[in-house]
Design an enzyme around this catalytic site. Sequence first.
Site, short mmCIF file in Angstrom:
data_model
loop_
_atom_site.label_atom_id
_atom_site.label_comp_id
_atom_site.label_asym_id
_atom_site.label_seq_id
_atom_site.Cartn_x
_atom_site.Cartn_y
_atom_site.Cartn_z
N ASP A 164 -51.62 22.28 -61.07
CA ASP A 164 -50.88 23.40 -60.54
C ASP A 164 -51.14 24.58 -61.48
O ASP A 164 -51.63 24.42 -62.61
CB ASP A 164 -49.38 23.10 -60.43
CG ASP A 164 -48.70 24.04 -59.43
OD1 ASP A 164 -49.29 25.10 -59.10
OD2 ASP A 164 -47.59 23.73 -58.96
C1 BGC Z 1 -47.27 26.57 -56.91
C2 BGC Z 1 -48.35 25.96 -56.05
C3 BGC Z 1 -49.29 27.06 -55.62
C4 BGC Z 1 -49.86 27.73 -56.85
C5 BGC Z 1 -50.85 28.82 -56.55
C6 BGC Z 1 -47.80 27.44 -58.02
O1 BGC Z 1 -46.78 28.18 -58.59
O2 BGC Z 1 -46.46 25.56 -57.43
O3 BGC Z 1 -47.78 25.33 -54.93
O4 BGC Z 1 -50.29 26.53 -54.77
O5 BGC Z 1 -48.80 28.30 -57.58
O6 BGC Z 1 -50.23 29.94 -56.04
#
Ligand code: BGC
Length: 727
Positions: free
Chosen positions: A225
């Site tokens: 993530d």
């Molecule tokens: C989220 C993800 C997301 C990523 C990119 C993170 O803060 O948890 O679900 O895909 O950011 O934006």
Amino acid sequence: MTDTGRVDALLAELTLDEKLRLVRGRSDPSGHATGYLPGVDRLGVPPLGLVDGPLGVRDREATAFPATLALGAAWDPGLARRAGRALAVETRTRGHDVVLAPGLNVVRVPTCGRNFEYLSEDPRLTATVGAAVVEGIEGAGVAATAKHFVANNQERRRDKIDAVVGERALREIYLPGFRAAVDAGASAVMTAYNRVNGPYMSEHRELIEGVLRDEWGFDGVVVSDWWGTHDAGAAAEGGLDLEMPGASPLDRLAPHSRALRAMLRLRLSDRLGVDPPLSWHLFDRLVADDGQPDPYPYDFFGDRLQRAVVDGIVQESTLDRKVRHVLGLYERLGLLGGGRPDSPAVDWETHHELAREIARRGTVLLETGGLLPLEGNESLAAVGPNADEAKVGGGGSSEVTPTRTVSPVAGLRERAPRVTFERGVRRVASPSMYDPPGSGLRRRLAPKPDFDAAVDAAAAADVAVVVVQDGATEGEDRDSMALPGDQDSLVDAVADANRRTVVVCRTSGPVEMPWIDDVAAVVQTWYPGQADGAALADVLYGADPGGRLPVTFGRRFADYPVGDDERRYPGVHEHVHYDEGVFVGYRGFDRDGVAPLFPFGHGRSYAEFGYENLTVERGGERDDGTALDASVIVENRADRPGREVVQAYVEPPPAPGTVIRPERELAGFATVELDGGERRRVSLSLPRGPLTRYDERDGWTVDPGEYVVTAGRSSRDRRARESVTVD
Ligand code: BGC
């Protein structure tokens, strides 16, 4: 399957630096992708774009589909497959290759800020619908990313919290959605921010290498993530392939600002040897929200991994394996032969109509009260702080800029002879991670709405439609299950003024409904997306939606299995203890003997269904000898068409010793549309999963004895039962 020959040949050509370019993201020079890999031009490996997900494509304008939870509420894999496909087509149109969807975390905490991005509190519903979304995405030549692996069940302190969860609960509740996504062909899995039983998920060897790779045979890409990495060696050895975004938040903004670009070129923090920058630490302490990850440092798979490989701390073969996974993804997407698959043209109008169909089908008629459906000739008072705007989603990375919107007021005006509109109380903010500065202030400075005018309008109309909402967002949990602001008082006052009141709840999950006995009807539309008002009008004017609750609606937070114990939620000393084990959602309500306000699976219909003649047989001929084949006759006893979700639950025999099993578990379901008076035998094949329990010593175990199968309208409205003995 991927052409390993080509991948191996490429791997042999890559220098160490080039390999490292393939395992760490950078910022997209065009500023469009959420995650970006620069590729290796010399060898014909093009850049790769990853984009959010899951409610629509977060790049310029795109169709804002309903919340994932609304898709869960439709209980329809066919619809989910179409939703996945549409998301993939828009991903391609915007020039990206990977979509960061679907969200497969199980709803454990009713107020978790991201529940709207997830499908359900039940592993089987999550797995079935989630797998269909994956099939839809992958079938359209785009990579799906199952996220967030695993036990990211709250936003509060998600970046640090350790989910202390037993193996049985992991296996029975939290992992099946991911397993199904892998089996359905997901090309990528995103690790969660949190820790599980100690290690961070981005470095969780046991779950990544042990479960995902070795047990499930996953050969796609494991991506972190965003800013969810903490240690180069641990992540490398733990099985993470790709670090994202590999760029600081400033880098990501840099393409838009010359001054910022110039500043970044100075690399002040590197020169001063401050790593991570002190200023960031201060910012994180004093200003940043506690659910957000620390974006510094952000390049574990950059210099640090390089040093580790050069020093022999991480074997180069470990890096090669990661590169092989990443190149395998390229190969699957058809990106290695030179050229790119064509970007299909999107028919935005058709996608808007699909968004409307999903919103309609995901709508749950909690109560119809003899008022719904409307006849068509009634005058309406539309009341509610935000009834004049579509609720396109929650806050965070899933935010989408819609191609167009239909508000409830606009949707109702298409149908009703007369619609008045009064806000009644102050607008509820829709939190946004991307709102321009000042928009909150503008809202606060707006004139105070006229409460009495709203009540008068309701009294003067034939029917009052009160639209209420919450404001959930990634990065924090809702404070409570109460509706924000003065919305409850507004509902009370409107219901006093007009007994023909419908409440429309646009919420990310259950809310307290202190007025439930005073209103005629309640309709749950979640976050309905850009076609909000059009779908609402469809339903109020007679389209039988067929939505059923994918989560239990309790009366209050304390009624939930995580409800009144700080250890369970939000956790103590950065540990959240999943002491309820497998008793999540309805499994907990059943065990604790707590009556929900509306049970899991609930949803009324404009038709009237009868169930008869349930038969259950062992599906002995299939590989999986203990699966059951069930079928039941369902009759639409009304004189209008209706949609029914036939739900089969299994009640297991007692387990040996001290093991306690849930009273019942969802085993299968099927959605049918029946004309007035139509009868049909509906078949359901019930897989082995719900018959088994996970034993920490013996693994998946089927206890011999009598299994009762019920078929009916919800987990608490069972219309037919039959038992079968398994030995
Ligand atoms: C989220 C993800 C997301 C990523 C990119 C993170 O803060 O948890 O679900 O895909 O950011 O934006």
